[in-house]
Design an enzyme around this catalytic site. Sequence first.
Site, PDB file in Angstrom:
ATOM      1  N   GLU A 156       0.841  -1.197   0.000  1.00  0.00           N
ATOM      2  CA  GLU A 156       0.000   0.000   0.000  1.00  0.00           C
ATOM      3  C   GLU A 156       0.879   1.251   0.000  1.00  0.00           C
ATOM      4  O   GLU A 156       1.776   1.378   0.846  1.00  0.00           O
ATOM      5  CB  GLU A 156      -0.891   0.051   1.242  1.00  0.00           C
ATOM      6  CG  GLU A 156      -1.970  -0.999   1.301  1.00  0.00           C
ATOM      7  CD  GLU A 156      -2.887  -0.792   2.498  1.00  0.00           C
ATOM      8  OE1 GLU A 156      -4.051  -1.207   2.411  1.00  0.00           O
ATOM      9  OE2 GLU A 156      -2.453  -0.220   3.519  1.00  0.00           O
ATOM     10  N   CYS A 157       0.624   2.155  -0.918  1.00  0.00           N
ATOM     11  CA  CYS A 157       1.303   3.446  -0.970  1.00  0.00           C
ATOM     12  C   CYS A 157       2.827   3.263  -0.905  1.00  0.00           C
ATOM     13  O   CYS A 157       3.440   2.841  -1.872  1.00  0.00           O
ATOM     14  CB  CYS A 157       0.795   4.362   0.132  1.00  0.00           C
ATOM     15  SG  CYS A 157       1.132   6.112  -0.171  1.00  0.00           S
ATOM     16  N   GLY A 158       3.467   3.560   0.227  1.00  0.00           N
ATOM     17  CA  GLY A 158       4.901   3.382   0.316  1.00  0.00           C
ATOM     18  C   GLY A 158       5.328   1.949   0.057  1.00  0.00           C
ATOM     19  O   GLY A 158       6.366   1.690  -0.559  1.00  0.00           O
TER      20      GLY A 158
END
Length: 457
Positions: free
Chosen positions: A328-330
């Site tokens: 997720e994201c990072g």
Amino acid sequence: MAEVPGLLVSAPSSGTGKTTVMLGLLRALAEEGLAVQPFKSGPDYIDPAFHRAASGRASFNLDGWAMGPHLWQAIAAQAAGADICVAEGSMGLYDGVATRGQQGFGSSAETARAMGWPVVLVLDVGGQAQSAAATALGFRQYMPDLPFAGVILNRVASPRHERLTRLGMERAGLPVLGVLPRRGDLTLPERHLGLIQAVEHPDLEAAIAGYAAFLREHVDLAALRTAAAGGPVPGAAPALPRPPAQRIALAQDAAFSFTYPHLLEGWRAAGAEVLPFSPLADEPPAAGADLVWLPGGYPELHAGRLAAADTFRAGLRRHAETKPIHGECGGYMALGAGLIDKGGTRHEMAGLLGLVTSYETRKFHLGYRRAVLRAPMPGFDAGAALRGHEFHYSTILEQPDPPLAEVADADGAPVAETGSRRGQVTGTFFHLISAEEPSAPRAQAQEEARIHTKVRL
């Protein structure tokens, strides 16, 4: 159904000091011998860690846009056994989105009204005196059925300033629950996504103890306890979200820490084994894990160390040969081919997806997300409708892999950050909050059917 009284700490806007008030209040009440259950209204994965440090109990998000009634009840039930609930609002009290979500528009006022928690409005009265009462009165009257406890005046410059501001509040009929003198040291360190993480604070315990001492001196804790109300706690609440696998290797360090607490609580409550590991320490995921989950965080600040973490990256590649990985994201960025840092240097990431992202080419991405999966991801089948939130500054330069989902913002406008997939590796830029419950509006169900048909074709 038992009741645990509560309060919601909010403000007219961000930056007024409500987080420091929240942390001081949590600790001060806990030091009085109370079991204090913290909550966060809205999508935030940083504040709950500070709440836990201050109260000694895990903090959970309540979100009217992203959560359906079953998940809401399951999270509200986490207050069982507490003496009082204290929730922190996000942004301004009435700030939300324009289009209704699963239960509402995502405002802190909706959370307070749904839970019956009176609002404690933190007002930055710098540069004004009696005029602050007009602001407070407007907030009090904007939603007439909103329970309202009173105000805490923050950044008061002098005894004269306090006297004049109190006169305004008395005229407006608003209780003053506390008066906080201006102090420059009562702030938390910040960076581009808001507060630094709790684990990064150089002396968090001393800071929280200082906030608590400050509040005990300048806030009427007895009046706050008396004002607390509402808070029905379901006796037999629905279950929290189920785990996506039995043994989950979870990246957990300063680069990867943004996971919503109700997800982890649900995984553990259902019997899943969560196996933390640190990519920054060059640790590989557990060899026996069924799933590797890389949450969001700050990989852009640690890109060089991640690129040099050969054991970590080799472990990811071995796992991906036979078992799923999700980021997720990072975490999504770390699964990609490359990450360009603020200075323009490219760092090689795991290479399990073709994604190349840049923190040098900064663009602000913020908002709720609704995603309908075009392919499976851990815990969800193709066609599932998910709710989440996106918050980052990185720009996608390359994304050669097939999209994972069709993603829209809170108003239904398409979002370019669709996530991607390759083999058993998936990733998204949005942080998962919940799966959509069956009570979703008919228009959304029709949109899902359209997308499902498109996927089958």
